[in-house]
Motif scaffolding. Structure first.
Motif, PDB file in Angstrom:
ATOM      1  N   PRO A 131      -5.755  11.359   6.956  1.00 44.93           N
ATOM      2  CA  PRO A 131      -5.424  10.109   6.270  1.00 44.93           C
ATOM      3  C   PRO A 131      -3.924   9.850   6.371  1.00 44.93           C
ATOM      4  O   PRO A 131      -3.128  10.754   6.100  1.00 44.93           O
ATOM      5  N   TYR A 132      -3.557   8.646   6.779  1.00 44.32           N
ATOM      6  CA  TYR A 132      -2.139   8.330   6.971  1.00 44.32           C
ATOM      7  C   TYR A 132      -1.593   7.505   5.797  1.00 44.32           C
ATOM      8  O   TYR A 132      -2.203   6.510   5.409  1.00 44.32           O
ATOM      9  N   THR A 133      -0.466   7.943   5.247  1.00 42.83           N
ATOM     10  CA  THR A 133       0.275   7.110   4.278  1.00 42.83           C
ATOM     11  C   THR A 133       1.734   7.102   4.715  1.00 42.83           C
ATOM     12  O   THR A 133       2.237   8.126   5.200  1.00 42.83           O
ATOM     13  N   PRO A 134       2.428   5.965   4.558  1.00 45.55           N
ATOM     14  CA  PRO A 134       3.818   5.929   4.998  1.00 45.55           C
ATOM     15  C   PRO A 134       4.646   6.991   4.275  1.00 45.55           C
ATOM     16  O   PRO A 134       4.371   7.315   3.124  1.00 45.55           O
ATOM     17  N   GLN A 135       5.644   7.524   4.984  1.00 40.56           N
ATOM     18  CA  GLN A 135       6.468   8.627   4.483  1.00 40.56           C
ATOM     19  C   GLN A 135       7.031   8.343   3.087  1.00 40.56           C
ATOM     20  O   GLN A 135       7.088   9.231   2.237  1.00 40.56           O
ATOM     21  N   PHE A 136       7.453   7.073   2.839  1.00 45.04           N
ATOM     22  CA  PHE A 136       8.130   6.784   1.560  1.00 45.04           C
ATOM     23  C   PHE A 136       7.215   6.952   0.346  1.00 45.04           C
ATOM     24  O   PHE A 136       7.664   6.866  -0.794  1.00 45.04           O
ATOM     25  N   HIS A 137       5.949   7.254   0.544  1.00 38.96           N
ATOM     26  CA  HIS A 137       5.073   7.456  -0.625  1.00 38.96           C
ATOM     27  C   HIS A 137       5.544   8.680  -1.428  1.00 38.96           C
ATOM     28  O   HIS A 137       5.300   8.783  -2.612  1.00 38.96           O
ATOM     29  N   ASN A 138       6.293   9.588  -0.747  1.00 41.85           N
ATOM     30  CA  ASN A 138       6.835  10.778  -1.424  1.00 41.85           C
ATOM     31  C   ASN A 138       7.887  10.432  -2.474  1.00 41.85           C
ATOM     32  O   ASN A 138       8.164  11.219  -3.360  1.00 41.85           O
ATOM     33  N   VAL A 253       1.400  -9.848  -1.674  1.00 44.54           N
ATOM     34  CA  VAL A 253       2.841  -9.532  -1.686  1.00 44.54           C
ATOM     35  C   VAL A 253       3.418  -9.191  -0.307  1.00 44.54           C
ATOM     36  O   VAL A 253       4.545  -8.693  -0.206  1.00 44.54           O
ATOM     37  N   GLY A 254       2.677  -9.415   0.746  1.00 42.14           N
ATOM     38  CA  GLY A 254       3.193  -9.088   2.091  1.00 42.14           C
ATOM     39  C   GLY A 254       3.178  -7.572   2.325  1.00 42.14           C
ATOM     40  O   GLY A 254       2.596  -6.810   1.541  1.00 42.14           O
ATOM     41  N   HIS A 255       3.848  -7.153   3.388  1.00 42.12           N
ATOM     42  CA  HIS A 255       3.819  -5.725   3.731  1.00 42.12           C
ATOM     43  C   HIS A 255       4.625  -4.884   2.749  1.00 42.12           C
ATOM     44  O   HIS A 255       5.615  -5.353   2.197  1.00 42.12           O
ATOM     45  N   THR A 256       4.199  -3.644   2.552  1.00 35.93           N
ATOM     46  CA  THR A 256       4.962  -2.711   1.723  1.00 35.93           C
ATOM     47  C   THR A 256       5.990  -2.033   2.618  1.00 35.93           C
ATOM     48  O   THR A 256       5.642  -1.458   3.652  1.00 35.93           O
ATOM     49  N   LEU A 257       7.274  -2.114   2.207  1.00 39.95           N
ATOM     50  CA  LEU A 257       8.350  -1.676   3.106  1.00 39.95           C
ATOM     51  C   LEU A 257       8.996  -0.362   2.680  1.00 39.95           C
ATOM     52  O   LEU A 257       9.419   0.436   3.503  1.00 39.95           O
ATOM     53  N   ASP A 258       9.068  -0.128   1.358  1.00 41.34           N
ATOM     54  CA  ASP A 258       9.763   1.068   0.873  1.00 41.34           C
ATOM     55  C   ASP A 258       9.420   1.249  -0.602  1.00 41.34           C
ATOM     56  O   ASP A 258       8.731   0.401  -1.200  1.00 41.34           O
ATOM     57  N   ALA A 259       9.927   2.323  -1.176  1.00 44.08           N
ATOM     58  CA  ALA A 259       9.679   2.560  -2.602  1.00 44.08           C
ATOM     59  C   ALA A 259      10.800   3.397  -3.180  1.00 44.08           C
ATOM     60  O   ALA A 259      11.454   4.162  -2.471  1.00 44.08           O
ATOM     61  N   GLU A 260      11.051   3.216  -4.462  1.00 42.42           N
ATOM     62  CA  GLU A 260      12.025   4.044  -5.216  1.00 42.42           C
ATOM     63  C   GLU A 260      11.373   4.368  -6.551  1.00 42.42           C
ATOM     64  O   GLU A 260      11.140   3.465  -7.354  1.00 42.42           O
ATOM     65  N   THR A 261      11.090   5.578  -6.810  1.00 41.50           N
ATOM     66  CA  THR A 261      10.375   6.058  -8.017  1.00 41.50           C
ATOM     67  C   THR A 261       9.329   5.066  -8.549  1.00 41.50           C
ATOM     68  O   THR A 261       8.190   5.117  -8.131  1.00 41.50           O
ATOM     69  N   GLU A 262       9.718   4.147  -9.447  1.00 34.44           N
ATOM     70  CA  GLU A 262       8.693   3.267 -10.012  1.00 34.44           C
ATOM     71  C   GLU A 262       8.778   1.847  -9.469  1.00 34.44           C
ATOM     72  O   GLU A 262       8.206   0.908 -10.052  1.00 34.44           O
ATOM     73  N   ILE A 264       8.149  -0.554  -6.127  1.00 39.61           N
ATOM     74  CA  ILE A 264       7.578  -0.633  -4.776  1.00 39.61           C
ATOM     75  C   ILE A 264       8.141  -1.900  -4.133  1.00 39.61           C
ATOM     76  O   ILE A 264       8.019  -3.001  -4.695  1.00 39.61           O
ATOM     77  N   ILE A 265       8.762  -1.711  -2.968  1.00 44.02           N
ATOM     78  CA  ILE A 265       9.435  -2.854  -2.331  1.00 44.02           C
ATOM     79  C   ILE A 265       8.522  -3.442  -1.261  1.00 44.02           C
ATOM     80  O   ILE A 265       8.163  -2.767  -0.287  1.00 44.02           O
ATOM     81  N   THR A 266       8.139  -4.684  -1.469  1.00 42.02           N
ATOM     82  CA  THR A 266       7.284  -5.345  -0.479  1.00 42.02           C
ATOM     83  C   THR A 266       8.084  -6.475   0.177  1.00 42.02           C
ATOM     84  O   THR A 266       9.198  -6.784  -0.255  1.00 42.02           O
ATOM     85  N   ALA A 267       7.486  -7.107   1.161  1.00 42.46           N
ATOM     86  CA  ALA A 267       8.189  -8.162   1.901  1.00 42.46           C
ATOM     87  C   ALA A 267       8.569  -9.330   1.003  1.00 42.46           C
ATOM     88  O   ALA A 267       9.551 -10.030   1.269  1.00 42.46           O
ATOM     89  N   THR A 268       7.832  -9.529  -0.092  1.00 39.41           N
ATOM     90  CA  THR A 268       8.119 -10.702  -0.912  1.00 39.41           C
ATOM     91  C   THR A 268       8.592 -10.374  -2.328  1.00 39.41           C
ATOM     92  O   THR A 268       9.104 -11.250  -3.018  1.00 39.41           O
ATOM     93  N   LYS A 269       8.359  -9.143  -2.785  1.00 35.90           N
ATOM     94  CA  LYS A 269       8.657  -8.832  -4.198  1.00 35.90           C
ATOM     95  C   LYS A 269       9.036  -7.378  -4.368  1.00 35.90           C
ATOM     96  O   LYS A 269       8.641  -6.536  -3.561  1.00 35.90           O
ATOM     97  N   LYS A 270       9.742  -7.098  -5.474  1.00 32.92           N
ATOM     98  CA  LYS A 270       9.924  -5.708  -5.905  1.00 32.92           C
ATOM     99  C   LYS A 270       8.962  -5.515  -7.072  1.00 32.92           C
ATOM    100  O   LYS A 270       9.112  -6.183  -8.109  1.00 32.92           O
ATOM    101  N   LEU A 271       8.001  -4.630  -6.919  1.00 35.98           N
ATOM    102  CA  LEU A 271       6.986  -4.456  -7.959  1.00 35.98           C
ATOM    103  C   LEU A 271       7.388  -3.302  -8.867  1.00 35.98           C
ATOM    104  O   LEU A 271       7.595  -2.183  -8.392  1.00 35.98           O
ATOM    105  N   THR A 272       7.500  -3.579 -10.181  1.00 36.57           N
ATOM    106  CA  THR A 272       7.941  -2.523 -11.110  1.00 36.57           C
ATOM    107  C   THR A 272       6.851  -2.181 -12.134  1.00 36.57           C
ATOM    108  O   THR A 272       7.054  -1.310 -12.971  1.00 36.57           O
TER     109      THR A 272
END
Ligand SMILES: Cc1cc2nc3c(=O)[nH]c(=O)nc-3n(C[C@H](O)[C@H](O)[C@H](O)COP(=O)(O)OP(=O)(O)OC[C@H]3O[C@@H](n4cnc5c(N)ncnc54)[C@H](O)[C@@H]3O)c2cc1C
Length: 344
Positions: A131-138, A253-262, A264-272
């Motif tokens: 199963p593949y998940t992007p590295q930033f899931h860590n 919300v478009g593609h998920t690009l990165d994340a920082e603890t809580e 989640i950075i997507t192409a259109t929004k920062k989800l907190t």
């Protein structure tokens, strides 16, 4: 020493077993799981097949359901169990193949139980491996529940609060549908919505009927059309994507690009406010456990219609082993018949 060992006791392995049994060959099937049909049983609970009964028949024994019926995963597993009992295949369960190595004219298969020697090995371990998940899931906080679609079973697994479903393939949209129907909380969808969808039926005929009469399932991957189809984005089958993403609680919300603890950075929004993430982000192949295997650029073995470049080693059930039909219940018999003919 066996003549043949088949690794994997699902549709691909069982179809090969059928032909070996017909020719009264000496063979053994091994599978890492405790029960037959586990690869289907391990998928999410509400899964319905996208192929109706008439396109699910394995060689030699029809799928036991009326024409036009879309079975669930339990029906498939029970069909496999009956198939094994009917043809009395020799199977050893709870046996994980950990390493394969060729020595002279035979293979040594190191398993979780014992070493098995065989002159030929047929790998039927499925099209999907890691199963593949992007590295930033860590980087994501442990307070957010993360599950890959491979391990997703029901919405009960999730915490209260908004869920982000990442991935716009069949699995992603089916899971988005189920979760957003079961909650009034926001369900974010991350992925492209620029996708083609196909209904289960067109003009009173099933989609798979149309696929069959147009030859869509039979174009070889080396033909011009086969290349076009295999390289293009697959349409979503039987899920009403437009109506799902229009639901009041679904937020695209478009593609998920990165994340920082809580966050989640997507192409259109920062989800907190996300409390759960379902990663429907696919799989990577894994053949590292087969020594000296020649791999192609995509990580799958080099082969011609399942015949590997290592003499005596064969593959069945890989995506596009030969055609689009290769990794389907109804299509596997053609590949198995071809491979069995060539081997025997
Ligand atoms: C969500 C989903 C829905 C699908 N729906 C349909 C559908 O509606 N219709 C259709 O025709 N197709 C469908 N498919 C595609 C395809 O039919 C399935 O993926 C099918 O399970 C592939 O069969 P298989 O025998 O090649 O491999 P798998 O079903 O993956 O089975 C592989 C077997 O090998 C065993 N194994 C793996 N590694 C080892 C090892 N190292 N040692 C021992 N045993 C091992 C596993 O335990 C398993 O039993 C779907 C796929 C998915 C993911």
């Amino acid at each position: 020493m066996k003549d043949f060992v088949i690794i994997g006791a699902a549709q691909a392995g069982l179809s090969m077993a059928y032909f070996l049994k017909q020719k009264q060959k000496d063979f053994l099937i091994i599978d890492r799981e405790e029960v037959i049909g586990a690869s289907w049983l391990n998928r999410w609970d509400s899964l319905k097949l996208f192929t109706p009964t008439e396109f699910n028949h394995l060689i030699g024994m029809p799928f036991p359901a009326p024409k036009g019926h879309y079975p669930d995963k339990y029906e498939v597993a029970s069909y496999f169990k009956d198939y094994v009992e009917t043809f009395q295949f020799p199977i050893q369960l709870n046996t994980l193949a950990e390493h394969i190595e060729k020595q002279g004219d035979h293979f040594i298969i190191k398993t979780s139980q014992q070493d098995i020697l065989s002159k030929h090995v047929i790998i039927a371990t499925g099209p999907f491996h890691i199963p593949y998940t992007p590295q930033f899931h860590n980087k994501i906080s442990e307070s957010i529940c993360q599950v890959h679609s491979n391990y997703y079973k029901t919405p009960d697994q999730l915490q209260e609060g908004p869920t982000l479903v990442v991935g716009g393939g069949d699995s992603g949209f089916q899971i988005l549908d189920e979760i957003s129907k079961n909650t009034s909380e926001t369900t974010y969808f991350s992925g492209s919505t620029d996708i083609r969808t196909l209904p289960q039926e067109i003009l009173g005929k099933t989609l798979w009927w149309w696929f069959t009469i147009t030859g869509f399932l039979s174009f070889s991957k080396n033909s011009w059309l086969g290349k076009k189809i295999s390289q293009s984005k697959q349409p979503i089958i039987g899920t009403d994507v437009k109506s799902i993403i229009k639901r009041d609680n679904v937020n695209v919300v478009g593609h998920t690009l990165d994340a920082e603890t809580e966050c989640i950075i997507t192409a259109t929004k920062k989800l907190t406010d996300v409390k759960n993430i379902v990663w429907a982000t696919g799989y990577k192949p894994n053949f590292e456990w087969i020594k000296d295997l020649e791999l192609a650029k995509d990580g799958y073995p080099k082969h011609h219609r399942g015949i590997s470049t290592t003499e005596g080693l064969y593959f069945i059930g890989l995506p596009w082993l030969h055609t689009r039909g290769s990794a389907t219940l109804g299509g596997i018999k053609k590949d198995a018949a071809y491979l069995a003919n060539r081997i025997l």
